[in-house]
Design a protein around this motif. Structure first.
Motif, PDB file in Angstrom:
ATOM      1  N   LYS A  79      26.866  39.626  64.861  1.00  0.00           N
ATOM      2  CA  LYS A  79      26.880  38.252  64.361  1.00  0.00           C
ATOM      3  C   LYS A  79      28.314  37.910  64.019  1.00  0.00           C
ATOM      4  N   PRO A  80      28.712  36.645  64.115  1.00  0.00           N
ATOM      5  CA  PRO A  80      30.110  36.280  63.853  1.00  0.00           C
ATOM      6  C   PRO A  80      30.496  36.490  62.401  1.00  0.00           C
ATOM      7  N   ALA A  81      31.770  36.769  62.178  1.00  0.00           N
ATOM      8  CA  ALA A  81      32.259  36.956  60.811  1.00  0.00           C
ATOM      9  C   ALA A  81      32.185  35.662  60.014  1.00  0.00           C
TER      10      ALA A  81
ATOM     11  N   ALA B 266      20.992  42.949  64.474  1.00  0.00           N
ATOM     12  CA  ALA B 266      21.135  41.961  65.543  1.00  0.00           C
ATOM     13  C   ALA B 266      21.614  42.594  66.837  1.00  0.00           C
ATOM     14  N   SER B 267      22.367  43.682  66.739  1.00  0.00           N
ATOM     15  CA  SER B 267      22.953  44.291  67.933  1.00  0.00           C
ATOM     16  C   SER B 267      22.209  45.548  68.391  1.00  0.00           C
TER      17      SER B 267
ATOM     18  N   THR C 145      25.606  46.321  74.252  1.00  0.00           N
ATOM     19  CA  THR C 145      25.805  45.321  73.200  1.00  0.00           C
ATOM     20  C   THR C 145      26.630  45.843  72.034  1.00  0.00           C
ATOM     21  N   GLN C 146      26.982  47.124  72.070  1.00  0.00           N
ATOM     22  CA  GLN C 146      27.656  47.723  70.915  1.00  0.00           C
ATOM     23  C   GLN C 146      29.179  47.506  70.954  1.00  0.00           C
ATOM     24  N   GLU C 147      29.581  46.275  70.835  1.00  0.00           N
ATOM     25  CA  GLU C 147      30.998  45.938  70.794  1.00  0.00           C
ATOM     26  C   GLU C 147      31.304  45.211  69.491  1.00  0.00           C
ATOM     27  N   TYR C 148      32.492  45.443  68.985  1.00  0.00           N
ATOM     28  CA  TYR C 148      32.889  44.787  67.739  1.00  0.00           C
ATOM     29  C   TYR C 148      34.308  44.253  67.872  1.00  0.00           C
TER      30      TYR C 148
END
Length: 226
Positions: free
Chosen positions: A80-82, A142-143, A198-201
């Protein structure tokens, strides 16, 4: 009371209103090293720079930058966005990588090149947050749709405690790849999750737009490499 005492300590650290002052914050011990590197470079160029450094939840950091209590903060965007879409402050990406799962080398799974999703079922998983914040938990949920039992995810308030529990094979834990200490892999293997993209940050710098603070602009340049 703790916040009050911390505020008094910060005031004592600033010995002159004539010297430049920056108030900065960070979310976790992992992106702290990005901030430290940038601040160290800045101090070389501005030796009389005074600093107030705080650690807090994403919610507190965002609010502090919004109301002017902090000049800049580092936060994580993962799942989710910061920042919400209507936030009045700016989020500038400065680092991007993959989130991985820490597995003790005592565990046979640590010998794999990727961790199967089926091995995450009914396994206690930890995440680190300095405050009792739901932001990172919501980000993980979410991820990570493969997590079936949300009650298996627990927060720890110390990165050292989390790493010890993982190293002793008491739990798995989420780690940001590229931001773990250089010697942290002696007891722990960091594995990507199999068949999951999907596991990107992203680590983002939060600050008020159109700032006229020249020293703050220099710090943003140190963080972005510009």
């Amino acid at each position: 009371m703790n916040n009050y005492l911390s505020a008094l300590t910060e005031l004592r650290q600033t010995d002159s209103q004539e010297k430049p002052l920056l108030r900065v914050g960070y979310f976790s011990a992992f992106e702290q090293q990005l901030l430290l590197k940038a601040l160290y470079t800045l101090k070389l160029n501005v030796p009389d720079l005074q600093l107030i450094v705080r650690q807090g939840s994403n919610e507190h950091l965002t609010q502090s930058v919004t109301n002017g209590a902090l000049d800049l903060a580092l936060s994580i965007s993962y799942g989710k966005p910061a920042l919400p879409d209507d936030s009045p402050i700016t989020a500038l990406p400065i680092y991007h990588n993959q989130m991985v799962m820490g597995v003790s080398r005592l565990n046979p799974l640590s010998r794999l090149t990727a961790l199967p999703q089926t091995n995450l079922t009914d396994r206690q998983m930890l995440y680190y947050s300095p405050e009792n914040s739901t932001f990172l938990l919501e980000s993980f949920l979410a991820s990570a749709p493969f997590i079936e039992n949300y009650e298996d995810i627990h927060r720890v308030s110390s990165a050292e405690q989390m790493h010890m529990l993982v190293a002793l094979d008491q739990a798995f834990a989420f780690y940001p790849k590229g931001l773990t200490p250089p010697d942290a892999d002696k007891n722990v293997a960091y594995l990507p999750i199999e068949n999951d993209t999907t596991q990107e940050y992203t680590i983002e710098t939060l600050y008020a737009p159109h700032t006229q603070n020249k020293v703050l602009k220099q710090l943003i340049g140190c963080l972005t490499g510009k």
